[in-house]
Design an enzyme around this catalytic site. Structure first.
Site, PDB file in Angstrom:
ATOM      1  N   GLU A   1      -8.856  14.123  15.079  1.00 51.03           N
ATOM      2  CA  GLU A   1      -8.431  14.354  13.682  1.00 51.03           C
ATOM      3  C   GLU A   1      -9.261  15.509  13.117  1.00 51.03           C
ATOM      4  O   GLU A   1      -9.965  16.214  13.850  1.00 51.03           O
ATOM      5  CB  GLU A   1      -8.617  13.085  12.834  1.00 51.03           C
ATOM      6  CG  GLU A   1      -7.534  12.036  13.060  1.00 51.03           C
ATOM      7  CD  GLU A   1      -7.358  11.080  11.876  1.00 51.03           C
ATOM      8  OE1 GLU A   1      -7.932  11.320  10.796  1.00 51.03           O
ATOM      9  OE2 GLU A   1      -6.622  10.071  12.055  1.00 51.03           O
TER      10      GLU A   1
ATOM     11  N   HIS B   1       0.814  -1.215   0.000  1.00 54.06           N
ATOM     12  CA  HIS B   1       0.000   0.000   0.000  1.00 54.06           C
ATOM     13  C   HIS B   1       0.849   1.268   0.000  1.00 54.06           C
ATOM     14  O   HIS B   1       0.408   2.326   0.445  1.00 54.06           O
ATOM     15  CB  HIS B   1      -0.992  -0.023   1.164  1.00 54.06           C
ATOM     16  CG  HIS B   1      -2.240  -0.759   0.785  1.00 54.06           C
ATOM     17  ND1 HIS B   1      -2.197  -1.998   0.194  1.00 54.06           N
ATOM     18  CD2 HIS B   1      -3.545  -0.436   0.851  1.00 54.06           C
ATOM     19  CE1 HIS B   1      -3.430  -2.401  -0.069  1.00 54.06           C
ATOM     20  NE2 HIS B   1      -4.271  -1.470   0.320  1.00 54.06           N
TER      21      HIS B   1
ATOM     22  N   ASP C   1      -5.312   5.055  10.054  1.00 59.61           N
ATOM     23  CA  ASP C   1      -6.747   5.170   9.746  1.00 59.61           C
ATOM     24  C   ASP C   1      -7.275   3.916   9.058  1.00 59.61           C
ATOM     25  O   ASP C   1      -8.467   3.640   9.089  1.00 59.61           O
ATOM     26  CB  ASP C   1      -6.992   6.362   8.803  1.00 59.61           C
ATOM     27  CG  ASP C   1      -6.701   7.673   9.496  1.00 59.61           C
ATOM     28  OD1 ASP C   1      -6.647   7.688  10.738  1.00 59.61           O
ATOM     29  OD2 ASP C   1      -6.518   8.685   8.786  1.00 59.61           O
TER      30      ASP C   1
HETATM   31  P1  FAD Z   1       4.346  -1.789   1.800  1.00 62.54           P
HETATM   32  O1  FAD Z   1       3.768  -0.765   0.913  1.00 62.54           O
HETATM   33  O2  FAD Z   1       4.285  -3.169   1.340  1.00 62.54           O
HETATM   34  O3  FAD Z   1       5.851  -1.400   2.159  1.00 62.54           O
HETATM   35  C1  FAD Z   1       6.194  -0.081   2.538  1.00 62.54           C
HETATM   36  C2  FAD Z   1       7.706   0.040   2.746  1.00 62.54           C
HETATM   37  O4  FAD Z   1       8.079  -0.687   3.891  1.00 62.54           O
HETATM   38  C3  FAD Z   1       8.539  -0.544   1.599  1.00 62.54           C
HETATM   39  O5  FAD Z   1       9.720   0.184   1.478  1.00 62.54           O
HETATM   40  C4  FAD Z   1       8.828  -1.944   2.065  1.00 62.54           C
HETATM   41  O6  FAD Z   1       9.991  -2.467   1.484  1.00 62.54           O
HETATM   42  C5  FAD Z   1       8.973  -1.739   3.553  1.00 62.54           C
HETATM   43  N1  FAD Z   1       8.540  -2.908   4.300  1.00 62.54           N
HETATM   44  C6  FAD Z   1       7.379  -3.592   4.199  1.00 62.54           C
HETATM   45  N2  FAD Z   1       7.360  -4.588   5.083  1.00 62.54           N
HETATM   46  C7  FAD Z   1       8.531  -4.527   5.755  1.00 62.54           C
HETATM   47  C8  FAD Z   1       9.119  -5.293   6.790  1.00 62.54           C
HETATM   48  N3  FAD Z   1       8.489  -6.324   7.345  1.00 62.54           N
HETATM   49  N4  FAD Z   1      10.334  -4.949   7.234  1.00 62.54           N
HETATM   50  C9  FAD Z   1      10.993  -3.894   6.713  1.00 62.54           C
HETATM   51  N5  FAD Z   1      10.499  -3.152   5.723  1.00 62.54           N
HETATM   52  C10 FAD Z   1       9.278  -3.461   5.255  1.00 62.54           C
HETATM   53  N6  FAD Z   1      -0.115   5.691   7.082  1.00 62.54           N
HETATM   54  C11 FAD Z   1      -0.240   6.247   8.296  1.00 62.54           C
HETATM   55  O7  FAD Z   1       0.744   6.460   8.977  1.00 62.54           O
HETATM   56  N7  FAD Z   1      -1.465   6.588   8.780  1.00 62.54           N
HETATM   57  C12 FAD Z   1      -2.606   6.331   8.111  1.00 62.54           C
HETATM   58  O8  FAD Z   1      -3.672   6.625   8.597  1.00 62.54           O
HETATM   59  C13 FAD Z   1      -2.512   5.710   6.841  1.00 62.54           C
HETATM   60  N8  FAD Z   1      -3.616   5.408   6.134  1.00 62.54           N
HETATM   61  C14 FAD Z   1      -3.494   4.790   4.928  1.00 62.54           C
HETATM   62  C15 FAD Z   1      -4.662   4.461   4.220  1.00 62.54           C
HETATM   63  C16 FAD Z   1      -4.565   3.829   2.988  1.00 62.54           C
HETATM   64  C17 FAD Z   1      -5.814   3.468   2.253  1.00 62.54           C
HETATM   65  C18 FAD Z   1      -3.285   3.563   2.440  1.00 62.54           C
HETATM   66  C19 FAD Z   1      -3.175   2.936   1.110  1.00 62.54           C
HETATM   67  C20 FAD Z   1      -2.137   3.912   3.118  1.00 62.54           C
HETATM   68  C21 FAD Z   1      -2.224   4.516   4.378  1.00 62.54           C
HETATM   69  N9  FAD Z   1      -1.094   4.861   5.110  1.00 62.54           N
HETATM   70  C22 FAD Z   1      -1.216   5.421   6.347  1.00 62.54           C
HETATM   71  C23 FAD Z   1       0.256   4.665   4.563  1.00 62.54           C
HETATM   72  C24 FAD Z   1       0.806   3.330   4.984  1.00 62.54           C
HETATM   73  O9  FAD Z   1       1.074   3.312   6.360  1.00 62.54           O
HETATM   74  C25 FAD Z   1       2.140   3.025   4.278  1.00 62.54           C
HETATM   75  O10 FAD Z   1       2.004   3.156   2.908  1.00 62.54           O
HETATM   76  C26 FAD Z   1       2.613   1.636   4.641  1.00 62.54           C
HETATM   77  O11 FAD Z   1       3.932   1.496   4.207  1.00 62.54           O
HETATM   78  C27 FAD Z   1       1.775   0.601   3.963  1.00 62.54           C
HETATM   79  O12 FAD Z   1       1.978  -0.637   4.579  1.00 62.54           O
HETATM   80  P2  FAD Z   1       2.175  -1.907   3.687  1.00 62.54           P
HETATM   81  O13 FAD Z   1       2.103  -3.073   4.600  1.00 62.54           O
HETATM   82  O14 FAD Z   1       1.256  -1.916   2.540  1.00 62.54           O
HETATM   83  O15 FAD Z   1       3.677  -1.666   3.247  1.00 62.54           O
END
Ligand code: FAD
Length: 626
Positions: free
Chosen positions: A357, A185, A246
């Site tokens: 918020e 994400h 969120d």
């Molecule tokens: P990914 O997109 O898969 O990875 C993100 C990064 O972290 C990459 O660089 C990846 O290599 C690294 N990574 C992933 N897993 C690991 C691991 N286990 N160890 C080390 N590195 C790792 N953020 C907020 O803070 N607050 C919010 O309210 C919020 N709301 C959101 C709502 C939506 C609908 C979306 C799409 C995003 C939101 N985000 C929010 C952003 C979100 O926290 C970040 O984009 C987060 O990185 C997504 O998590 P993911 O598991 O999909 O990570």
């Protein structure tokens, strides 16, 4: 650790690259190597014996022997000596390998098909796939398509460690990098690894979520676990993590690599503040447990570290008693100063709401009617008279947690807090919902958008952290002059107080105790033109950024994305050197999280420079992505 040496403009990497025989380093390094075998040692001894006999031969020939003759003999001897030495050493020597002499067929492969075969040969509990790479080629932002070479579906931490060690062994002869992928994400390709290996962290489910009750309850989870699953599981014990995002369909590793900020962060700090211990696989493949007291440098580096220092395989997260219900309140303001003053007032109080918020409403007419499906107005007659007249409005959103038996005291406290605020009185809307329904609220919106085909569209999101001293200037310009409408997605705005936050994580925030998170979250509608298309929205983001820069607002990006060396440097500011030094320690080959575009893996094929850490201003920065 990788050592790189320069010779005649060629780069030799000791971790993997072997020295050709014509390298000037060849003799120098090969001589003292413990690699020298018996045959070689005996040859040297024989050669020296020959050398010792030399003077007596010279005496026999008489002291009148010409100097020329001596030189010729010396040369001949040297030739023989060199020939014997060289003939005893196999063609190539891997100088930094643990294996003394490497056979050409043991050399790390450097072309994609050989690398594929080498990956397949790894002894894993999980498996590697090559045919579903398109799934890992993009992310939620939906703007980048960068397929990896392979996907690792790990079943254990040792799978991840073995993969990392293998990529380290490939060294600089290959450009293979590794991205841990949580739920994908990210917005700008941060979880992608073009032609590298993507580790699908959600496959790492074992051991299961484990909850420890007691005075200071906590939960142990895999780095690939989704927050929604943690919530469901901990609620069975009447417990819950304290700090959220969120949206809960994100992984622990993904949010801890950033911060994890939501309406509870003013009280409990971001999610990275609420971690007791981590298990990490570093960029060298080592498995390390770390916490505030143990390997603390790695612990704080990884928290908010954008995936640069290691892969989070397990996390121990603090819990608190979970409420059953929440009172969820929304009120409107037409004056930004009154809105932000009230938000700041609420986050400064000890006894206050549990979540604070807010969001901006620009040029939206039907909003209050939309709310009515889930929120009831306090005074429906007054609420129906309220007309926004196209004005920019600011909505304060607050929540109070409660259990059914505490309803009346909760209502009293809530009324008291609301009486201290200056919102438009006719615009008080509230609702009471189960705690889980409130926390998982964005998922409901996701389902609706998916049904309309509006979830998997490009998301040119922009998240900014703005110091309190700059927020009024920012709001005045951006909400009145730059953004004309927010029909294409919400704009969140709320303050946090970082005086209680842990300072030494890798997260970069503005230099003031109170700062605002402002999140522009639009969806670019396909086949649309004008204000909803990707190009328009990207230009709008650019205008916002240009204004922040020109007005010198000291804004920092959250979930940062930069293209140039200078931008990353100014993002980290004084902390750049430390960040780069830690990268050098924990991921010296720059294998991890290439999609963040901070460091670029050095390959011998590109002949680019290694990560160098010089103290000089000009050369003090490691090699980065451009
Ligand atoms: P990914 O997109 O898969 O990875 C993100 C990064 O972290 C990459 O660089 C990846 O290599 C690294 N990574 C992933 N897993 C690991 C691991 N286990 N160890 C080390 N590195 C790792 N953020 C907020 O803070 N607050 C919010 O309210 C919020 N709301 C959101 C709502 C939506 C609908 C979306 C799409 C995003 C939101 N985000 C929010 C952003 C979100 O926290 C970040 O984009 C987060 O990185 C997504 O998590 P993911 O598991 O999909 O990570």
């Amino acid at each position: 650790m990788a050592i790189q040496l320069y010779s005649e403009h060629k780069v030799y990497d000791c971790t993997a690259q072997t020295f050709p025989l014509n390298s000037p380093f060849y003799l120098f390094f090969s001589f003292p190597e413990s690699t020298l075998n018996f045959k070689f040692t005996s040859t040297i001894l024989i050669s020296f014996c020959l050398f010792l006999q030399f003077p007596s031969r010279k005496v026999e020939m008489g002291l009148t022997s010409s100097l020329q003759f001596r030189r010729r003999n010396n040369k001949t001897f040297l030739r023989i000596f060199m020939f014997l030495v060289l003939s005893c050493i196999p063609g190539r020597t891997n100088l930094c390998s643990n294996h003394s002499v490497s056979n050409p067929k043991d050399l790390p492969p450097s072309n994609p098909s050989d690398i594929r075969s080498s990956l397949v040969s790894l002894d894993l509990e999980g498996y590697i796939s090559f045919d579903d790479v398109h799934n890992a080629a993009k992310d939620f932002g939906n703007r980048y398509q960068l397929p990896p070479l392979a996907i690792l579906h790990p079943r254990s931490v040792s799978d991840i460690s073995s993969m990392m060690k293998h990529i380290v062994h490939l060294g600089s002869t290959s450009n293979v990098t590794v991205a841990a992928r949580g739920h994908g994400h990210s917005l700008q390709g941060q979880a992608l690894a073009h032609q590298g290996v993507v580790i699908k962290m959600e496959s790492l489910r074992s051991p299961d979520i484990r909850i420890y009750e007691g005075k200071q309850p906590y939960v142990d989870v895999s780095g690939g676990e989704l927050w929604i699953n943690i919530l469901r599981e901990t609620l069975k014990y009447g417990l819950s993590p304290k700090s959220w995002t969120d949206y809960l369909h994100l992984t622990v590793g993904g949010t801890l690599s950033n911060a994890g900020i939501s309406g509870q962060a003013f009280k409990h700090g971001p999610q990275i503040n609420n971690v007791y211990q981590l298990e990490i696989v570093t960029g060298k493949g080592e498995v390390v447990t770390c916490s505030e007291k143990r390997n603390s440098e790695l612990f704080y580096s990884v928290l908010g570290g954008l995936g640069q220092f290691g892969i989070i395989t397990r996390a121990r997260i603090f819990l608190e008693p979970a409420p059953h219900m929440v009172k969820w309140i929304r009120v409107l303001y037409s004056d930004f100063s009154a809105f932000s003053r009230d938000q700041e007032h609420l986050i400064s109080k000890e006894k206050t709401f549990d979540y604070v918020e807010g969001f901006v409403i620009i040029n939206r007419t039907d909003l209050l009617n939309n709310w009515r499906s889930s929120f009831s107005p306090n005074d429906s007659t007054q609420a129906s008279k309220f007309k926004s007249d196209g004005k920019t409005l600011y909505c304060l959103e607050v929540v109070k947690y409660f259990n059914p038996e505490e309803a009346s005291s909760m209502n009293q406290e809530t009324s008291k807090l609301l009486s201290e605020l200056n919102y438009i009185r006719s615009t008080l809307f509230s609702s009471e919902v189960p705690y889980i329904e409130f926390l998982d609220r964005v998922h409901i919106a996701e389902r609706k958008l998916r049904a309309k085909g509006l979830w998997e569209v490009p998301h040119p999101w922009l998240n900014l952290l703005i110091p309190k001293s700059s927020i009024f200037r920012f709001a005045t310009e951006v909400f009145n002059n730059i953004i004309r409408s927010n029909n294409n997605g919400p704009i969140l705005i709320y303050p946090v107080n970082q005086s209680k936050w842990i300072k030494h994580t890798s997260l970069i925030t503005p230099n003031e105790d109170v700062f605002y998170l402002v999140a522009f979250l639009p969806s670019a509608v396909p086949n649309s033109s004008g204000k909803n298309d990707l190009e328009y929205l990207l230009k709008q983001n650019q205008r916002v950024m240009n204004f922040c820069r020109a007005a010198n607002l000291h804004v920092k990006q959250y979930l940062p994305h930069y293209e140039t060396q200078q931008e990353w440097k100014s993002h980290f500011s004084k902390r750049w050197e430390t960040f780069a030094e830690r990268k050098h320690v924990y991921d010296p080959l720059a294998i991890l999280a290439p999609g963040q575009r901070i460091f670029q893996k050095t390959t011998t094929t590109t002949h680019s420079s290694p990560i160098q850490l010089s103290k000089s201003k000009e050369t003090g920065s490691p090699q980065r992505y451009h």
